[in-house]
Design an enzyme around this catalytic site. Structure first.
Site, short mmCIF file in Angstrom:
data_model
loop_
_atom_site.label_atom_id
_atom_site.label_comp_id
_atom_site.label_asym_id
_atom_site.label_seq_id
_atom_site.Cartn_x
_atom_site.Cartn_y
_atom_site.Cartn_z
N HIS A 66 0.96 -1.16 0.03
CA HIS A 66 -0.06 -0.01 0.01
C HIS A 66 0.87 1.29 0.06
CE1 HIS A 66 -3.34 2.87 1.10
NE2 HIS A 66 -4.14 1.82 0.72
N ASP A 86 -7.87 -5.40 -0.09
CA ASP A 86 -8.51 -6.39 -0.94
C ASP A 86 -8.03 -7.76 -0.95
OD1 ASP A 86 -9.86 -4.29 -2.54
OD2 ASP A 86 -7.83 -3.61 -3.18
C1 COA Z 1 -0.68 -0.74 -3.87
C2 COA Z 1 0.36 -0.57 -4.56
C3 COA Z 1 0.10 -0.29 -6.08
C4 COA Z 1 0.99 0.53 -3.93
O1 COA Z 1 2.13 0.87 -5.09
P1 COA Z 1 3.36 1.85 -4.68
O2 COA Z 1 3.39 2.72 -3.37
O3 COA Z 1 3.91 2.64 -5.82
O4 COA Z 1 4.69 1.13 -4.35
P2 COA Z 1 5.64 0.33 -5.24
O5 COA Z 1 4.85 -0.33 -6.26
O6 COA Z 1 6.70 1.26 -5.70
O7 COA Z 1 6.30 -0.73 -4.36
C5 COA Z 1 7.51 -0.50 -3.67
C6 COA Z 1 8.26 -1.55 -3.50
O8 COA Z 1 7.52 -2.85 -2.85
C7 COA Z 1 7.06 -3.69 -3.83
N1 COA Z 1 5.86 -4.32 -3.55
C8 COA Z 1 4.90 -3.42 -3.52
N2 COA Z 1 3.71 -4.33 -3.29
C9 COA Z 1 4.25 -5.33 -3.74
C10 COA Z 1 3.19 -6.57 -3.80
N3 COA Z 1 2.09 -6.54 -3.86
N4 COA Z 1 4.08 -7.63 -4.27
C11 COA Z 1 5.42 -7.62 -4.45
N5 COA Z 1 6.15 -6.62 -4.06
C12 COA Z 1 5.26 -5.46 -4.07
C13 COA Z 1 7.54 -3.14 -5.14
O9 COA Z 1 8.07 -4.09 -5.89
C14 COA Z 1 8.61 -2.27 -4.69
O10 COA Z 1 9.93 -2.92 -4.63
P3 COA Z 1 11.33 -2.34 -5.00
O11 COA Z 1 11.66 -1.00 -4.12
O12 COA Z 1 12.25 -3.30 -4.84
O13 COA Z 1 11.21 -2.02 -6.59
C15 COA Z 1 1.53 -1.93 -4.73
O14 COA Z 1 1.66 -2.36 -3.53
C16 COA Z 1 0.83 -3.16 -5.45
O15 COA Z 1 0.95 -3.15 -6.60
N6 COA Z 1 -0.11 -3.96 -4.66
C17 COA Z 1 -0.30 -5.03 -5.29
C18 COA Z 1 -2.20 -4.58 -5.91
C19 COA Z 1 -2.95 -4.33 -4.97
O16 COA Z 1 -3.04 -5.06 -3.94
N7 COA Z 1 -3.66 -3.05 -4.80
C20 COA Z 1 -4.71 -2.80 -3.91
C21 COA Z 1 -4.25 -1.48 -3.05
S1 COA Z 1 -5.30 -1.46 -1.75
#
Ligand code: COA
Length: 373
Positions: free
Chosen positions: A255, A306
């Site tokens: 998140h 979720d």
């Molecule tokens: C929610 C979300 C979009 C937040 O994105 P964000 O704040 O931009 O965070 P990032 O995608 O930049 O992630 C930061 C780091 O954590 C990792 N990470 C974050 N969520 C992850 C996940 N669900 N699975 C694996 N790795 C994850 C990223 O790969 C990244 O790693 P790195 O620094 O080595 O590249 C992201 O956590 C995600 O895609 N989650 C899965 C989808 C989801 O469940 N969405 C519902 C949200 S309520």
């Protein structure tokens, strides 16, 4: 010369509004709506009261609650032409596509009185009907029309299935959990539309298009797909490790704001624990959580709302492709509250991008361009 500005990738750490609607403490894992913790709201409140709270800033008295109930109840039915239109949609259309499209069409049926609040109530009342009608049309079942004697969420379950499950209150409370969450992606997108002084139907169409994405509300459906694919507890470790090796996202985890357990996921997990009978996919989900937490130790990646909501909705026999529409049925309250709040002190959103393309190219007319070979 260009004004100097800095790119904040994904707008991380940028505040775009001042709001008194909700507060998220991502370090402590706290979420409050208008000063009340979601733990208290799910314990003592219901959909209608919490919606009133989010819209107006205070809990309703009896008259105010009667008013909101009456408004929500009398606006549930869809115009006949829209129902006819829905029968023409391809049966394999995704429920979020249907919801987004019907909300947009409803804009053509709205009155010209330009009351944002009336339109907000109109859509909040009608979204459950759109979802339930689509479920029944898609499955060739006859429609079940709204029942004025039933509350918002029980009427939805009734329109979907023809009867109301015993745990109807749990479903109602799950809507409270999804109602509001600060300036998340769909709220921001819809606030941008609101800032242009567009109408509520356009605002919510924007929000629905944004919520549909799998990094946002669409994650709940993807979580269930993952749990179905895993099928047995023994396969969890390999499945999750493979995803991590391939650097793929694990749906339902992580998140932008919560750097600890999402309090909504915590509440959902507690409810799932309390249900006496065996709940499909729950044990697999617990194992997925264990393996993910072990792998991401120190990275602050925890289950989000979720991850567990789909298991609960699956328990209510709601098909997985409808999960995100349930999220929308609740979040409309937050979207419309933010749109109304922002517009009280409106300024159109107009950020910038920093140009890094070429400049001063010579334009060659098409006839002067030599074709290679
Ligand atoms: C929610 C979300 C979009 C937040 O994105 P964000 O704040 O931009 O965070 P990032 O995608 O930049 O992630 C930061 C780091 O954590 C990792 N990470 C974050 N969520 C992850 C996940 N669900 N699975 C694996 N790795 C994850 C990223 O790969 C990244 O790693 P790195 O620094 O080595 O590249 C992201 O956590 C995600 O895609 N989650 C899965 C989808 C989801 O469940 N969405 C519902 C949200 S309520």
């Amino acid at each position: 010369m260009e004004t100097k500005c800095e790119v904040k990738h994904g707008l991380e750490g940028v505040a775009v509004a001042i709001s008194s609607i909700s507060y998220v403490d991502g370090e402590k894992g706290e979420l409050i709506y208008r000063g009340f913790s979601i733990e208290d709201l799910v314990e003592y409140s219901n959909f209608e009261e919490t919606a009133y709270l989010i819209w107006f800033g205070n809990l309703p008295n009896e008259n105010e609650l009667d008013f909101i109930n009456a408004m929500l109840t009398k606006k549930r039915e869809l115009p006949k032409n829209i129902i006819r239109l829905m029968y023409l949609f391809p049966k394999n259309a995704h429920p979020m596509e249907v919801l987004r499209s019907v909300v947009s069409v409803l804009g053509m049926y709205s009155s010209d009185n330009n009351s944002t609040f009336e339109d907000a109530i109109n859509l909040t009342a009608k979204i459950p009907t759109i979802i339930a009608y689509w479920y029944r049309i898609k499955n060739n079942f006859s429609l079940i029309h709204p029942n004025e004697d039933l509350k918002h969420s029980e009427n939805f379950l009734y329109m979907m299935f023809g009867d109301i499950p015993q745990e109807k209150e749990l479903f109602d409370k799950s809507l409270i959990l999804h109602m509001e969450q600060g300036m998340n992606a769909s709220t921001f997108a819809s606030t941008v539309t609101a800032s242009t002084l567009s109408d509520v139907y356009s605002i919510i169409t924007t929000a629905l298009g944004t919520l549909k994405g799998q990094l946002h509300g669409g994650a709940n459906e993807k979580v269930l797909m993952m749990l179905e694919e895993i099928r047995t507890i023994d396969y969890v470790e390999k499945y999750v490790n493979d995803l991590i090796l391939k650097r793929k996202k694990i749906m339902g985890f992580g998140h932008r704001i919560y750097k600890t357990f999402d309090p909504r996921a915590k509440i959902l997990k507690k409810w799932l624990n309390e249900i006496k009978e065996e709940i499909r996919y729950y044990k697999i989900a617990l194992k997925v959580e264990e393996v993910v937490l072990k792998n991401f130790k120190g990275k602050k990646i925890y289950p989000n709302v979720d991850f567990y909501s789909g298991i609960l909705y699956n328990y209510f026999n709601i098909p997985k492709d409808f999960f995100t529409t349930i999220f929308a049925m609740a979040r409309i309250v937050g979207w419309t509250a933010h749109a109304m709040e922002y517009c009280k002190n409106n300024r159109i959103f107009r950020p910038r991008s920093i140009y890094n393309g070429p400049k001063n190219l010579d334009y060659k007319k098409i006839k002067e361009v030599k074709i290679n070979g």
